[in-house]
Scaffold this motif. Structure first.
Motif, mmCIF file in Angstrom:
data_model
loop_
_atom_site.group_PDB
_atom_site.id
_atom_site.type_symbol
_atom_site.label_atom_id
_atom_site.label_comp_id
_atom_site.label_asym_id
_atom_site.label_seq_id
_atom_site.Cartn_x
_atom_site.Cartn_y
_atom_site.Cartn_z
ATOM 1 N N GLU A 215 -11.264 0.092 54.937
ATOM 2 C CA GLU A 215 -10.777 -0.200 53.588
ATOM 3 C C GLU A 215 -11.932 -0.547 52.651
ATOM 4 O O GLU A 215 -11.943 -0.137 51.479
ATOM 5 C CB GLU A 215 -9.763 -1.352 53.636
ATOM 6 N N LYS B 205 -13.548 2.708 51.625
ATOM 7 C CA LYS B 205 -12.729 3.413 50.633
ATOM 8 C C LYS B 205 -12.860 2.773 49.255
ATOM 9 O O LYS B 205 -13.051 3.466 48.243
ATOM 10 C CB LYS B 205 -11.256 3.390 51.064
ATOM 11 N N ASN B 206 -12.749 1.448 49.205
ATOM 12 C CA ASN B 206 -12.830 0.741 47.916
ATOM 13 C C ASN B 206 -14.195 0.929 47.254
ATOM 14 O O ASN B 206 -14.292 1.096 46.031
ATOM 15 C CB ASN B 206 -12.555 -0.752 48.109
ATOM 16 N N THR B 207 -15.247 0.889 48.081
ATOM 17 C CA THR B 207 -16.598 1.024 47.537
ATOM 18 C C THR B 207 -16.836 2.451 47.042
ATOM 19 O O THR B 207 -17.467 2.658 45.993
ATOM 20 C CB THR B 207 -17.641 0.641 48.599
ATOM 21 N N LEU B 208 -16.346 3.439 47.765
ATOM 22 C CA LEU B 208 -16.445 4.833 47.327
ATOM 23 C C LEU B 208 -15.710 5.029 46.003
ATOM 24 O O LEU B 208 -16.226 5.692 45.077
ATOM 25 C CB LEU B 208 -15.855 5.750 48.398
ATOM 26 N N GLU B 209 -14.521 4.454 45.882
ATOM 27 C CA GLU B 209 -13.739 4.572 44.654
ATOM 28 C C GLU B 209 -14.486 3.953 43.469
ATOM 29 O O GLU B 209 -14.565 4.543 42.385
ATOM 30 C CB GLU B 209 -12.378 3.891 44.838
ATOM 31 N N LYS B 210 -15.056 2.771 43.677
ATOM 32 C CA LYS B 210 -15.820 2.105 42.623
ATOM 33 C C LYS B 210 -17.046 2.941 42.247
ATOM 34 O O LYS B 210 -17.389 3.083 41.065
ATOM 35 C CB LYS B 210 -16.247 0.725 43.121
ATOM 36 N N TRP B 211 -17.719 3.499 43.224
ATOM 37 C CA TRP B 211 -18.925 4.322 43.015
ATOM 38 C C TRP B 211 -18.617 5.517 42.125
ATOM 39 O O TRP B 211 -19.382 5.868 41.224
ATOM 40 C CB TRP B 211 -19.442 4.751 44.383
ATOM 41 N N ASN B 212 -17.479 6.142 42.378
ATOM 42 C CA ASN B 212 -17.076 7.279 41.551
ATOM 43 C C ASN B 212 -16.762 6.842 40.127
ATOM 44 O O ASN B 212 -17.037 7.569 39.165
ATOM 45 C CB ASN B 212 -15.872 7.995 42.168
ATOM 46 N N LYS B 213 -16.200 5.646 39.983
ATOM 47 C CA LYS B 213 -15.848 5.143 38.642
ATOM 48 C C LYS B 213 -17.081 4.843 37.791
ATOM 49 O O LYS B 213 -17.024 4.913 36.573
ATOM 50 C CB LYS B 213 -14.992 3.880 38.768
ATOM 51 N N LYS C 33 -21.355 7.261 39.988
ATOM 52 C CA LYS C 33 -22.257 7.291 41.145
ATOM 53 C C LYS C 33 -23.612 6.645 40.868
ATOM 54 O O LYS C 33 -24.616 6.994 41.493
ATOM 55 C CB LYS C 33 -22.442 8.738 41.627
ATOM 56 N N ASN D 270 -16.056 14.145 51.068
ATOM 57 C CA ASN D 270 -16.767 13.833 49.822
ATOM 58 C C ASN D 270 -18.240 14.238 49.859
ATOM 59 O O ASN D 270 -19.027 13.819 49.005
ATOM 60 C CB ASN D 270 -16.656 12.331 49.537
#
Length: 518
Positions: free
Chosen positions: A334, A337-345, A348, A121
């Motif tokens: 985990e 991963k969850n925080t990266l997913e939220k950041w993209n949503k 950023k 990423n």
């Protein structure tokens, strides 16, 4: 003198010494930590006995670092980054080094996992800084000689560093960014020159935990010739990460050299040491430690004896020394991963990651007021020293509440999270106040034993007594705290030293005292 501290009595005494205040702060209730943190403490306690509180902060130290690229908490015009810098100052030989074994084993697995995700990423990768012998140049970086252009630059040069490409006959320099990714052939066929120097970044550059064992030798507590820059280095290191500027970046320059050396350190500090003799002086004369979450603890003799007993009990016994850290590696991976997913949503936008309600803010205010009241009876010198820590501890309350929420897969901080965080911050605060009162070297605020006894006697004679001359212990000690200008904990400890001057009886559930001296 008793070595055990009655925490419930201390809290009751705190209320007694502030009996005129309407707001007593949050009630003393149980706010349990998430199961994963309890498991972490349980495993850690097998290797570092009687250190549950520091083990808890080590968990948060790891958590704050791995989410630092995704989360910033706005407070007005400022931005609070997610990192928690933990400084653990405690009696020697009481389990600090053993705790690092748990942390380091966990970090190796976590960083291996999340670095693969980070690279995919285009994000920062992580490693562990763990060096015991160093200079400030080794930490920040250094300029090395370049022999007037005959030397080609290699992979040690950071992408984006400005280098002098050419110098014309009038001495005018042409400066271009070094970017081997954009033009790989250029990097290895052309002579990128700097007529004087080139800059190689130091070990602090990058992301991950920066571990300082034997922190007393870091240069903060005792300046030496080779580390005279360390005070400024740590002050900059502990600044919030400034994504719009260079507030956290350590810079270095030399006269006559166009290139400015930059060390972009986004690490989290984890530092351990025995309690240095000049700790109080460092607190008074610099602002470094105030930026970290500091836990100061002189381990009482009865606890050290328990530690020694455990060591003797294990002599001749072999136990499995492989720490079961895989559940924690999986957990932190985990969370990343969850925080990266939220950041993209949220496109950023780091300040849109965490939800904080007005009810949460109200609870933080309660703990802030309670901290202010706790030192109300302390001497002005102690109040001044402690107040320098207060605002950062309040901000750490918010961060710790966030870590608790993230541990449970949430991005909203609730009232239970902030209560749980508040109790942890409160404990560190009280330990700091107690140490400053007992350990500060300036003797101006200390009382002789005779004067101290006179203050207790005066408080006793001013108290309401029954027909036998007994007065209730808690209100009596509350009066003593105000007169002595000491915190509830120190008042209690001083009373224990003079307990032979008083008789105690218990009537129902209430303890009564009577002065029997003279």
């Amino acid at each position: 003198m008793k070595e055990e501290i009655d925490d419930e009595l201390i809290d009751t005494l705190y209320e007694a010494s502030n009996e005129d205040d309407e707001d007593k702060g949050p009630r003393k209730e149980k706010y349990p930590l998430p199961p994963i943190i309890k498991d972490w403490i349980k495993v850690g306690s097998e290797y570092s006995r009687y250190n549950k509180f520091p083990l808890t902060m080590c968990y948060f130290n790891i958590m704050g670092q791995i989410v630092k690229d995704f989360i910033q908490i706005p407070h007005g015009a400022n931005r609070l980054d997610s990192r928690l810098h933990f400084v653990w100052l405690q009696t020697a030989r009481t389990g600090k080094s053993a705790t690092w074994k748990l942390m380091n084993t966990t970090l190796q697995g976590v960083y291996e996992n999340i670095n693969n995700i980070a690279i995919a990423n285009n994000l920062d990768t992580f490693d562990t800084f763990d060096i015991s012998v160093y200079t400030s140049a080794g930490l920040i970086g250094t300029f090395t000689e370049n022999d007037a252009g005959s030397q080609k630059f290699d992979d040690n040069i950071e992408e984006g560093v400005e280098l002098i490409k050419s110098i014309d006959g009038d001495g005018v320099e042409t400066i271009e960014p070094f970017n081997p990714m954009a033009n790989p052939a250029q990097a290895y066929t052309e002579k990128w020159i700097n007529s004087k120097k080139r800059f190689i970044v130091g070990s602090l550059h990058g992301s991950g935990i920066a571990h300082w064992d034997e922190f007393e030798s870091s240069g903060i507590f005792k300046m030496k010739k080779h580390n005279e820059d360390m005070l400024l280095t740590f002050q900059t290191f502990l600044n919030d990460i400034d994504i719009k500027g260079d507030g956290h970046i350590m810079t270095k320059s030399l006269a006559g050299v166009v290139v400015k050396g930059k060390c972009d350190c986004q690490r989290s500090l984890y530092a351990t040491s025995y309690v240095p003799e000049n700790l109080a002086a460092v607190i008074r004369n610099s602002g470094v430690l105030q930026r970290a979450f500091v836990f100061v603890r002189e381990v009482p003799n009865h606890t050290r004896r328990k530690m020694h007993k455990t060591v003797v009990d294990n002599i001749g016994k072999e136990i499995d020394d492989e720490i079961p850290v895989q559940p924690f590696i999986d957990h932190f991976t985990e969370v990343y991963k969850n925080t990266l997913e939220k950041w993209n949503k949220v496109d950023k936008k780091t300040t849109n990651m965490i939800e904080i309600s007005d009810d949460v803010t109200k609870v933080i205010h309660q703990y802030r007021k309670q901290m202010e009241k706790y030192i109300k009876t302390c001497r002005p010198e102690i109040q001044t020293a402690v107040e320098s820590f207060s605002i950062n501890l309040i901000l750490y309350n918010t961060k710790i509440a966030m870590y608790i929420a993230l541990s449970e897969g949430r991005f909203d901080i609730n009232v239970n999270d902030v209560h749980c965080a508040g109790r942890l911050v409160e404990k560190a605060y009280k330990e700091l106040v107690g140490w400053l009162e007992q350990g500060i070297r300036t003797q101006r605020q200390s009382l002789s034993n005779n004067n101290r006894l006179n203050q207790f006697k005066q408080s006793y004679f001013d108290s309401t007594k029954d027909d036998e001359g007994f007065t209730e212990k808690t209100p009596f000690l509350g009066k003593c705290a105000k007169l002595l200008q000491l915190s509830p904990k120190q008042t209690y400890l001083n009373y224990n030293k003079l307990s032979e001057e008083f008789e105690e009886v218990k009537k129902g559930r209430t303890v009564w005292v009577k002065y029997i001296g003279d």
